[in-house]
Design a protein around this motif. Structure first.
Motif, PDB file in Angstrom:
ATOM      1  N   CYS A  56       0.858  -1.181   0.000  1.00 40.03           N
ATOM      2  CA  CYS A  56       0.000   0.000   0.000  1.00 40.03           C
ATOM      3  C   CYS A  56       0.897   1.234   0.000  1.00 40.03           C
ATOM      4  N   LEU A  58      -0.352   4.178   1.550  1.00 36.80           N
ATOM      5  CA  LEU A  58      -0.696   4.932   2.754  1.00 36.80           C
ATOM      6  C   LEU A  58      -0.192   4.113   3.940  1.00 36.80           C
ATOM      7  N   CYS A  60      -1.899   4.023   7.241  1.00 36.45           N
ATOM      8  CA  CYS A  60      -2.917   4.356   8.234  1.00 36.45           C
ATOM      9  C   CYS A  60      -2.563   3.752   9.602  1.00 36.45           C
ATOM     10  N   CYS A  63      -4.724   0.684  10.435  1.00 38.98           N
ATOM     11  CA  CYS A  63      -4.766  -0.380   9.421  1.00 38.98           C
ATOM     12  C   CYS A  63      -4.709  -1.764  10.077  1.00 38.98           C
ATOM     13  N   ASN A 134      -8.356   2.832  -1.395  1.00 35.18           N
ATOM     14  CA  ASN A 134      -8.347   4.151  -0.743  1.00 35.18           C
ATOM     15  C   ASN A 134      -8.506   5.266  -1.773  1.00 35.18           C
TER      16      ASN A 134
END
Ligand code: SF4
Length: 274
Positions: A56, A58, A60, A63, A134
């Motif tokens: 990924c 990102l 987060c 997550c 996302n």
């Protein structure tokens, strides 16, 4: 260990998610192959065969995805579109399920792989294919979204992470300037006539305050009121990976959640009925 941007720590510098997407693709894609960790059926969506993608762009803090998100160089195997489709089909057939999806980390990484996989799904007996994202790559690559629009079977679940640029940066680690990109993705999906709905962690007061939630709802409302009525509002669950990521990033969060926000769509519907 921290060379490749991995989980956030208290001193992490904000990054450009589009640059990180390119860097991640160099690790998880080889021609039309991309990395997955596994394929199996799960109970969500009434039962669905799922491919778990690696990587990924990102980071987060909430997550739940396994550590392949942070260590794509070490975890996962490469699969061609045909191999991925075969595995999805085999898992579905074993459980007599007719739905497929790719989920896990960020399935839109590896455009060539995804579009080729969707060709196979389109020609198959499977009527529905869910794609969870996302939205950043769909916000920066309109051609990608229009190519997706050629297919009848995909339904996109676009998950928004924040309602303001500042909280987007704090929660995802990505520069606040990239906050608008997923909203652009929504516009692109609408323009291309792709089936989609929006999800957000907006039912969880620990991760989205009242004011931020209002900002997020307003932005969706301005694009299309139906997006707000159809908004899927989530709360954060305490997976082991989530708890570790929160700890690394210096977030102190209590579990279980004591009270969630009232669902926005029911509040709006009640207002309309009054
Ligand atoms: S929650 Fe989704 S977008 Fe955020 S880091 Fe995990 S996989 Fe990526």
């Amino acid at each position: 260990m921290k060379e490749y941007p991995r989980f956030l720590t208290e001193d992490s510098e904000p990054f450009d998610p589009v640059e990180l997407a390119k860097k991640t693709e160099e690790i998880i894609c080889k021609g039309s192959k991309r990395k997955y960790t596994d394929f199996y059926c799960v109970g969500v969506y009434g039962g669905i065969s799922t491919g778990y993608t690696v990587g990924c762009y990102l980071r987060c803090v909430f997550c739940w995805v396994d550590w392949s998100r942070d260590f794509p160089d070490r975890i996962g195997e490469f699969y061609s579109p045909q191999e991925a489709f075969n595995n999805l089909k085999q898992a579905a057939d074993e459980r007599r399920i007719r739905k497929m999806r790719i989920s896990g980390a960020e399935p839109t990484l590896g455009k060539q792989h995804l579009l080729a996989l969707l060709e196979l799904v389109e020609d198959s007996e499977f009527p529905t294919f869910i794609l969870e994202t996302n939205g950043v790559l769909f916000g920066t690559d309109k051609d990608y979204v229009y190519k997706l629009g050629r297919f009848k079977k995909p339904h996109i679940r676009l998950s928004l992470k924040a309602g303001t640029p500042e909280t987007f940066e704090r929660k995802t680690g990505a520069k606040r300037e990239s906050f608008e990109i997923p909203f652009r993705a929504i516009e692109h999906l609408k323009d291309a006539g792709v089936s989609f709905h929006v999800a957000a962690m907006s039912a969880d007061p620990r991760f989205m305050g009242d004011e931020e939630r209002v900002q997020l709802i307003k932005k969706l409302w301005e694009i299309d009121k139906e997006l707000v009525y159809d908004l899927e509002e989530e709360v954060v669950d305490p997976y082991d990976t989530t708890l570790k990521r929160l700890e690394h990033a210096g977030w102190k969060v209590d579990f279980p959640l004591r009270e969630r926000w009232d669902p926005v769509r029911s509040v709006l519907r009640n207002l309309q009925e009054d």
